[in-house]
Design a protein around this motif. Structure first.
Motif, PDB file in Angstrom:
ATOM      1  N   VAL A  67       0.855  -1.177   0.000  1.00 53.37           N
ATOM      2  CA  VAL A  67       0.000   0.000   0.000  1.00 53.37           C
ATOM      3  C   VAL A  67       0.895   1.232   0.000  1.00 53.37           C
ATOM      4  N   ALA A  68       0.633   2.145  -0.934  1.00 51.89           N
ATOM      5  CA  ALA A  68       1.396   3.384  -0.983  1.00 51.89           C
ATOM      6  C   ALA A  68       0.894   4.325   0.103  1.00 51.89           C
ATOM      7  N   GLU A  69       1.828   4.960   0.784  1.00 49.95           N
ATOM      8  CA  GLU A  69       1.447   5.892   1.836  1.00 49.95           C
ATOM      9  C   GLU A  69       0.956   7.196   1.217  1.00 49.95           C
ATOM     10  N   THR A  70       0.229   7.945   1.994  1.00 54.18           N
ATOM     11  CA  THR A  70      -0.235   9.238   1.523  1.00 54.18           C
ATOM     12  C   THR A  70       0.933  10.216   1.497  1.00 54.18           C
ATOM     13  N   LEU A  71       0.747  11.324   0.820  1.00 50.99           N
ATOM     14  CA  LEU A  71       1.802  12.315   0.708  1.00 50.99           C
ATOM     15  C   LEU A  71       2.171  12.897   2.064  1.00 50.99           C
ATOM     16  N   SER A  72       1.166  13.178   2.885  1.00 52.38           N
ATOM     17  CA  SER A  72       1.459  13.759   4.201  1.00 52.38           C
ATOM     18  C   SER A  72       2.237  12.788   5.082  1.00 52.38           C
ATOM     19  N   ALA A  73       1.932  11.504   4.972  1.00 49.72           N
ATOM     20  CA  ALA A  73       2.664  10.509   5.764  1.00 49.72           C
ATOM     21  C   ALA A  73       4.113  10.415   5.291  1.00 49.72           C
ATOM     22  N   THR A  74       4.314  10.498   3.989  1.00 47.47           N
ATOM     23  CA  THR A  74       5.671  10.429   3.439  1.00 47.47           C
ATOM     24  C   THR A  74       6.486  11.646   3.857  1.00 47.47           C
ATOM     25  N   VAL A  75       5.886  12.826   3.767  1.00 47.61           N
ATOM     26  CA  VAL A  75       6.589  14.055   4.168  1.00 47.61           C
ATOM     27  C   VAL A  75       6.873  14.022   5.660  1.00 47.61           C
ATOM     28  N   ASP A  76       5.934  13.526   6.447  1.00 49.95           N
ATOM     29  CA  ASP A  76       6.144  13.422   7.891  1.00 49.95           C
ATOM     30  C   ASP A  76       7.298  12.482   8.206  1.00 49.95           C
ATOM     31  N   GLU A  77       7.382  11.380   7.485  1.00 51.03           N
ATOM     32  CA  GLU A  77       8.494  10.444   7.694  1.00 51.03           C
ATOM     33  C   GLU A  77       9.841  11.088   7.327  1.00 51.03           C
ATOM     34  N   LEU A  78       9.866  11.827   6.219  1.00 51.21           N
ATOM     35  CA  LEU A  78      11.093  12.519   5.830  1.00 51.21           C
ATOM     36  C   LEU A  78      11.485  13.563   6.866  1.00 51.21           C
ATOM     37  N   TYR A  79      10.488  14.279   7.392  1.00 54.62           N
ATOM     38  CA  TYR A  79      10.746  15.291   8.422  1.00 54.62           C
ATOM     39  C   TYR A  79      11.354  14.660   9.663  1.00 54.62           C
ATOM     40  N   ARG A  80      10.794  13.529  10.101  1.00 54.70           N
ATOM     41  CA  ARG A  80      11.322  12.863  11.292  1.00 54.70           C
ATOM     42  C   ARG A  80      12.720  12.298  11.058  1.00 54.70           C
ATOM     43  N   LYS A  81      12.977  11.827   9.849  1.00 54.47           N
ATOM     44  CA  LYS A  81      14.260  11.187   9.561  1.00 54.47           C
ATOM     45  C   LYS A  81      15.377  12.195   9.306  1.00 54.47           C
ATOM     46  N   TYR A  82      15.081  13.286   8.547  1.00 56.39           N
ATOM     47  CA  TYR A  82      16.129  14.208   8.122  1.00 56.39           C
ATOM     48  C   TYR A  82      16.022  15.606   8.715  1.00 56.39           C
ATOM     49  N   GLY A  83      14.903  15.963   9.272  1.00 53.93           N
ATOM     50  CA  GLY A  83      14.739  17.292   9.837  1.00 53.93           C
ATOM     51  C   GLY A  83      14.069  18.245   8.854  1.00 53.93           C
ATOM     52  N   VAL A  84      13.715  19.415   9.370  1.00 55.86           N
ATOM     53  CA  VAL A  84      12.966  20.387   8.572  1.00 55.86           C
ATOM     54  C   VAL A  84      13.822  20.967   7.456  1.00 55.86           C
ATOM     55  N   ARG A  85      15.018  21.403   7.775  1.00 55.04           N
ATOM     56  CA  ARG A  85      15.855  22.078   6.779  1.00 55.04           C
ATOM     57  C   ARG A  85      16.154  21.205   5.569  1.00 55.04           C
ATOM     58  N   LYS A  86      16.591  19.995   5.801  1.00 54.07           N
ATOM     59  CA  LYS A  86      16.942  19.117   4.688  1.00 54.07           C
ATOM     60  C   LYS A  86      15.717  18.730   3.865  1.00 54.07           C
ATOM     61  N   THR A  87      14.579  18.539   4.540  1.00 56.16           N
ATOM     62  CA  THR A  87      13.361  18.182   3.817  1.00 56.16           C
ATOM     63  C   THR A  87      12.891  19.328   2.940  1.00 56.16           C
TER      64      THR A  87
END
Length: 78
Positions: free
Chosen positions: A8-28
């Motif tokens: 199942v593909a995740e929603t866009l908000s879930a993907t962005v949230d995962e990137l934010y948690r993994k890399y931080g706000v600046r890098k995302t």
């Protein structure tokens, strides 16, 4: 085979949230802005075309600084 295809593909908000948690706000944000900027640059621009190509597709020729349309070097006869 069916179990491997039922991902199942995740929603866009879930993907962005995962990137934010993994890399931080600046890098995302930096990565998102960079992707958007690259997509804008991928558009075709007619400003880079030579006068010969502009004539071929029916566009007016570009004048040089003196207001004259110069032929390209391969059109000059010696």
């Amino acid at each position: 085979m069916r179990e491997s295809q039922s991902l199942v593909a995740e929603t866009l908000s879930a993907t962005v949230d995962e990137l934010y948690r993994k890399y931080g706000v600046r890098k995302t944000v930096h990565a998102l802005v960079l992707v958007a900027w690259k997509r804008c640059r991928m558009k075709n621009h007619i400003s880079d075309l030579s006068n010969r190509m502009r004539r071929d597709i029916g566009l007016p020729e570009i004048e040089d600084a003196r207001g004259e349309v110069r032929p390209p070097f391969w059109d000059i006869r010696v």
